[in-house]
Enzyme design. Structure first.
Site, PDB file in Angstrom:
ATOM      1  CB  ILE A   1      11.955 105.381  46.347  1.00 42.06           C
ATOM      2  CG1 ILE A   1      11.929 106.805  46.923  1.00 42.06           C
ATOM      3  CG2 ILE A   1      12.465 104.391  47.398  1.00 42.06           C
ATOM      4  CD1 ILE A   1      10.785 107.044  47.890  1.00 42.06           C
ATOM      5  CB  CYS A   2      15.183 101.402  43.665  1.00 40.48           C
ATOM      6  SG  CYS A   2      15.295  99.676  43.161  1.00 40.48           S
ATOM      7  CG  LEU A   3      11.441  99.967  49.538  1.00 38.79           C
ATOM      8  CD1 LEU A   3      12.715  99.353  50.115  1.00 38.79           C
ATOM      9  CD2 LEU A   3      10.869 100.980  50.524  1.00 38.79           C
TER      10      LEU A   3
END
Length: 219
Positions: free
Chosen positions: A87-89
């Site tokens: 996840i890119c967060l």
């Protein structure tokens, strides 16, 4: 009982007592530091109707260090790896704060499904699809939700075993495009791989000549 264990136990208990959020957190095994979170897909998005599971690892220095999360359920989204679930967060990285909780972080993931950020992608191919043909992207994301998260497919309910075999729909491609190059003698799997990598979708297909596709197929 150390501070980390007390905090995690409290967060799990608070989540179980909060029925309104529909956020669930369960133990994976006997360790309270390896968990599985889940939440429903947001309404009015391609993820509506699905249930999305997330693997959670609580580090030793929690809550001063971010939890590690990745999707167990396969998701078609620019900021989630379609292969690994990574996840890119920002809050899972440098924007983490000790005031965040397991539940609030899962709610942020739920919100991420509502608001893709294709300019800061985790999955570059999915981001290209989103930016060049949002309608086609949404159809593919909806299809993945049906296949992998138990949601309603874009064409209504279909047999899951049959749908899982539909590599063309999973790749977000059109049947006619794949058939065109299959008719030239190329294997379906190779055609799907090349058209997916070249983002041969929607209006972008008109920008890619047949010669370029064939050159790639011959490699």
């Amino acid at each position: 009982m150390d501070a980390r264990l007390r905090r995690v136990n409290k967060e799990i208990a608070d989540c179980k007592n909060d029925k309104a959020s529909n956020i669930k957190i369960d133990l994976v095994d006997s360790s309270p530091f390896h968990l599985k979170g889940s939440f429903p897909g947001p309404k009015d998005t391609p993820y509506e109707g699905g249930v999305f599971e997330v693997d959670i690892v609580v580090p030793e220095s929690y809550p001063f260090q971010a939890v590690k999360m990745k999707f167990i359920t396969k998701v078609y989204h620019p900021n989630i790896s379609s292969a690994s679930g990574a996840i890119c967060l920002d809050i899972l990285k440098d924007a983490w704060s000790p005031v965040l909780t397991l539940k609030s972080t899962l709610i942020s993931l739920q919100s991420l499904l509502c608001s893709p950020e294709p300019n800061d992608p985790q999955d570059a191919e999915v981001a290209k699809h989103y930016m060049t043909s949002k309608k086609s992207f949404e159809e593919t994301a909806r299809y993945w939700t049906h296949i992998y998260a138990g949601g309603l497919g874009s064409k209504g309910k279909v047999d899951t075993k049959e749908a899982a075999k539909d590599e063309i729909a999973i790749a977000g491609l059109e049947q006619t495009h794949v058939t065109q190059f299959e008719g030239l003698g190329f294997e379906r799997s190779k055609v799907i791989d090349v058209l997916r990598r070249m983002n041969y979708r929607g209006s972008n297909a008109a920008n890619i000549s047949d010669e370029r596709i064939i050159d790639e197929l011959l490699k």
